[in-house]
Design an enzyme around this catalytic site. Structure first.
Site, PDB file in Angstrom:
ATOM      1  N   TYR A  11       0.829  -1.221   0.000  1.00 22.07           N
ATOM      2  CA  TYR A  11       0.000   0.000   0.000  1.00 22.07           C
ATOM      3  C   TYR A  11       0.861   1.268   0.000  1.00 22.07           C
ATOM      4  CZ  TYR A  11      -3.411   3.378   1.953  1.00 22.07           C
ATOM      5  OH  TYR A  11      -4.196   4.463   2.207  1.00 22.07           O
ATOM      6  N   ASP A  31       9.830  -7.655  -3.697  1.00 20.50           N
ATOM      7  CA  ASP A  31       8.585  -7.915  -2.968  1.00 20.50           C
ATOM      8  C   ASP A  31       8.286  -9.411  -3.118  1.00 20.50           C
ATOM      9  OD1 ASP A  31       5.768  -5.810  -2.465  1.00 20.50           O
ATOM     10  OD2 ASP A  31       5.717  -7.994  -2.234  1.00 20.50           O
ATOM     11  N   SER A 124       6.647   3.603  12.872  1.00 19.95           N
ATOM     12  CA  SER A 124       5.235   3.854  13.154  1.00 19.95           C
ATOM     13  C   SER A 124       5.085   4.664  14.431  1.00 19.95           C
ATOM     14  CB  SER A 124       4.549   2.502  13.331  1.00 19.95           C
ATOM     15  OG  SER A 124       3.310   2.654  13.947  1.00 19.95           O
ATOM     16  N   TYR A 148       4.158  -6.408  17.198  1.00 25.22           N
ATOM     17  CA  TYR A 148       4.368  -5.612  15.984  1.00 25.22           C
ATOM     18  C   TYR A 148       5.089  -4.301  16.331  1.00 25.22           C
ATOM     19  CZ  TYR A 148       3.256  -1.893  12.713  1.00 25.22           C
ATOM     20  OH  TYR A 148       3.362  -0.800  11.906  1.00 25.22           O
ATOM     21  N   LYS A 152       9.080  -2.680  15.482  1.00 28.29           N
ATOM     22  CA  LYS A 152       9.445  -1.349  14.963  1.00 28.29           C
ATOM     23  C   LYS A 152      10.473  -0.693  15.892  1.00 28.29           C
ATOM     24  CE  LYS A 152       6.945  -1.303  11.243  1.00 28.29           C
ATOM     25  NZ  LYS A 152       7.626  -1.509   9.964  1.00 28.29           N
ATOM     26  N   ASN A 198      -8.355  -2.185  10.310  1.00 32.40           N
ATOM     27  CA  ASN A 198      -8.248  -0.735  10.477  1.00 32.40           C
ATOM     28  C   ASN A 198      -9.547  -0.019  10.120  1.00 32.40           C
ATOM     29  OD1 ASN A 198      -5.108  -1.467   9.364  1.00 32.40           O
ATOM     30  ND2 ASN A 198      -5.376  -0.428  11.313  1.00 32.40           N
ATOM     31  N   LEU A 199      -9.657   1.190  10.648  1.00 28.88           N
ATOM     32  CA  LEU A 199     -10.924   1.907  10.565  1.00 28.88           C
ATOM     33  C   LEU A 199     -11.352   2.237   9.124  1.00 28.88           C
ATOM     34  CD1 LEU A 199     -13.282   3.305  11.962  1.00 28.88           C
ATOM     35  CD2 LEU A 199     -11.834   5.344  12.215  1.00 28.88           C
ATOM     36  N   ARG A 240      -7.213  10.051  16.019  1.00 32.82           N
ATOM     37  CA  ARG A 240      -5.966   9.693  15.350  1.00 32.82           C
ATOM     38  C   ARG A 240      -5.614  10.753  14.309  1.00 32.82           C
ATOM     39  NH1 ARG A 240      -6.427   6.726  18.901  1.00 32.82           N
ATOM     40  NH2 ARG A 240      -6.222   4.451  19.009  1.00 32.82           N
TER      41      ARG A 240
HETATM   42  N1  UFG Z   1     -11.679   1.638  15.214  1.00 31.69           N
HETATM   43  C1  UFG Z   1     -13.030   1.386  15.369  1.00 31.69           C
HETATM   44  N2  UFG Z   1     -13.590   0.364  14.655  1.00 31.69           N
HETATM   45  C2  UFG Z   1     -12.870  -0.416  13.801  1.00 31.69           C
HETATM   46  C3  UFG Z   1     -11.469  -0.152  13.641  1.00 31.69           C
HETATM   47  C4  UFG Z   1     -10.923   0.874  14.367  1.00 31.69           C
HETATM   48  O1  UFG Z   1     -13.717   2.057  16.127  1.00 31.69           O
HETATM   49  O2  UFG Z   1     -13.443  -1.347  13.196  1.00 31.69           O
HETATM   50  C5  UFG Z   1     -11.074   2.778  15.936  1.00 31.69           C
HETATM   51  C6  UFG Z   1      -9.933   2.406  16.875  1.00 31.69           C
HETATM   52  O3  UFG Z   1     -10.436   2.089  18.152  1.00 31.69           O
HETATM   53  C7  UFG Z   1      -9.088   3.688  16.848  1.00 31.69           C
HETATM   54  C8  UFG Z   1      -9.285   4.231  15.448  1.00 31.69           C
HETATM   55  O4  UFG Z   1     -10.475   3.621  14.974  1.00 31.69           O
HETATM   56  O5  UFG Z   1      -9.599   4.626  17.750  1.00 31.69           O
HETATM   57  C9  UFG Z   1      -8.155   3.901  14.485  1.00 31.69           C
HETATM   58  O6  UFG Z   1      -7.914   2.496  14.487  1.00 31.69           O
HETATM   59  P1  UFG Z   1      -7.010   1.793  13.360  1.00 31.69           P
HETATM   60  O7  UFG Z   1      -7.044   0.327  13.626  1.00 31.69           O
HETATM   61  O8  UFG Z   1      -7.417   2.257  12.011  1.00 31.69           O
HETATM   62  O9  UFG Z   1      -5.561   2.394  13.629  1.00 31.69           O
HETATM   63  P2  UFG Z   1      -4.653   2.378  14.957  1.00 31.69           P
HETATM   64  O10 UFG Z   1      -4.431   3.805  15.336  1.00 31.69           O
HETATM   65  O11 UFG Z   1      -5.169   1.474  15.985  1.00 31.69           O
HETATM   66  O12 UFG Z   1      -3.328   1.688  14.407  1.00 31.69           O
HETATM   67  C10 UFG Z   1      -2.660   2.192  13.274  1.00 31.69           C
HETATM   68  C11 UFG Z   1      -1.975   1.032  12.558  1.00 31.69           C
HETATM   69  C12 UFG Z   1      -0.843   0.497  13.378  1.00 31.69           C
HETATM   70  C13 UFG Z   1       0.062   1.580  13.809  1.00 31.69           C
HETATM   71  C14 UFG Z   1      -0.684   2.699  14.470  1.00 31.69           C
HETATM   72  C15 UFG Z   1       0.261   3.837  14.687  1.00 31.69           C
HETATM   73  O13 UFG Z   1      -2.886  -0.028  12.308  1.00 31.69           O
HETATM   74  O14 UFG Z   1      -0.106  -0.410  12.590  1.00 31.69           O
HETATM   75  O15 UFG Z   1      -1.750   3.157  13.644  1.00 31.69           O
HETATM   76  O16 UFG Z   1      -0.297   4.846  15.401  1.00 31.69           O
HETATM   77  F1  UFG Z   1       0.977   1.084  14.647  1.00 31.69           F
END
Ligand code: UFG
Length: 348
Positions: A11, A31, A124, A148, A152, A198-199, A240
């Protein structure tokens, strides 16, 4: 420069290849296609009208990497190739440590052997653990909460030690916040296999599921699960620093173009400096794309923190980089990429 990009069909890697080629650099990609597909190479070439040299190899295979260095005079390496799923790393720590550490050790060993001294490493914001305050600066204390994240952080330490031991070796560590969005051509973007962790990918699936006729709907994507609304944030949901993947890719271009001015190890946050909540992202996605994203509040996901956003001024002051795209651009480009993908493939 001639740049070797590990994980260059992934990505962030694929968007970075586009920026490197547009910046008139030569690109060699290695890759193993673990989490990518070969058609991404054609897409990069279509966008840029330029060719890349491609090796389907695993970065953990030192002999294969050595061969690439023997066949090409490489000026710099951007090392993306790594496993990246937080939840999976908790279940499979050995797999994560082995892959994410061995790959970096191999790359460095071969670089030193061939006199290549410029490395950009994908790190990260996860290395900041629970930040002491916001926004997060590069000199904040570091800690992690999952294997993970620890890979890093350990990689950062390994690279620090290698820079200390080899005075010509230079390393730029880029700490990414939350990359989302897609290339404006709609040829590159993020479409994870299986149910997304991820969100943004989850929002995209829920929105497109909601557009389908009743029979074709997938129960897994009927609603977004919002993980907690009792965080210490303005609306209670997690905050975030979402950054457009094209801005992130441009950060790598700036990095390799600044090796001349830098020495030893250098750390930079790549974020926008702005925090958005889960509900901000949902509402913006709905508004910009004129779609519905039904959601329900469920309990917190273990390991999540209230809020995380960058002070990205160091990257601006030293590399001349700052994010240009806003949250509406990110939501629009993610949606357009997915619509094109569905048009071409029939479904997500
Ligand atoms: N969230 C939801 N529902 C979902 C997925 C996520 O409510 O289905 C929320 C999480 O609780 C969080 C926000 O959305 O508050 C973002 O979550 P993500 O999973 O998209 O991202 P994260 O911040 O948890 O993690 C990401 C990457 C990691 C990295 C991190 C660095 O996935 O690899 O950012 O800050 F380490």
């Amino acid at each position: 420069m001639k740049v070797l990009v590990t994980g260059g069909l992934g990505y962030i890697g694929s968007h970075t290849c586009v920026e490197l080629l547009n910046g008139d650099h030569d690109v060699i990609v290695v890759d193993n296609l673990y989490n990518s597909t070969i058609d991404v190479k054609d897409r990069i070439e279509k966008i840029t009208s330029k060719n890349i040299t491609f090796y389907q190899e695993d970065v953990c295979n030192a002999k294969a990497i050595d061969k690439i260095f023997r066949e090409n005079k490489i000026d710099a390496v951007i090392h993306f190739a790594a496993y990246k799923a937080v939840g999976e790393s908790v279940k499979l720590p050995i797999m994560y440590y082995e892959n994410n550490l061995l790959s970096t050790l191999n790359i460095c060993k071969v670089m030193l052997k061939h006199g290549c001294n410029n490395l950009v490493f994908s790190s990260s914001a996860t290395v900041y653990g629970l930040p002491k305050s916001l926004p997060i600066k590069e000199d904040f204390p570091l800690s992690t909460t999952n294997p993970y994240g620890t890979t890093k952080l350990v990689n950062e330490q390994i690279l620090t030690d290698i820079c200390k031991a080899n005075e010509n070796f230079k390393c730029i560590i880029l700490r990414y916040f939350n990359p989302i969005g897609a290339h404006k051509s709609c040829l590159l973007g993020e479409n994870p296999k299986g149910i997304p962790n991820n969100l943004m990918p989850y929002i995209m699936r829920v929105a497109s599921n909601n557009l389908k006729n009743t029979n074709a709907k997938n129960e897994a994507y009927s609603k977004l699960k919002v993980f907690g609304n009792d965080y210490n944030t303005p609306d209670g949901t997690g905050v975030r620093d979402y950054i457009h993947v094209v801005d992130l890719a441009k950060g790598h271009l700036k990095a390799i173009e600044h090796f001349d001015k830098l020495k030893g190890i250098n750390f930079y946050n790549l974020g926008t400096g702005k925090g958005y909540s889960v509900l901000d992202l949902v509402n913006t996605y709905e508004k910009v794309n004129n779609v519905n994203v039904p959601y329900e509040i469920v309990k917190r996901r273990p390991g999540d923190i209230d809020a995380c956003y960058a002070d990205a001024s160091k990257a601006y002051n030293e590399l001349g980089w700052k994010a240009e795209y806003d949250i509406e651009d990110m939501c629009r480009d993610s949606y357009l990429y997915q619509q094109k993908y569905i048009k071409d493939h029939g479904d997500v």
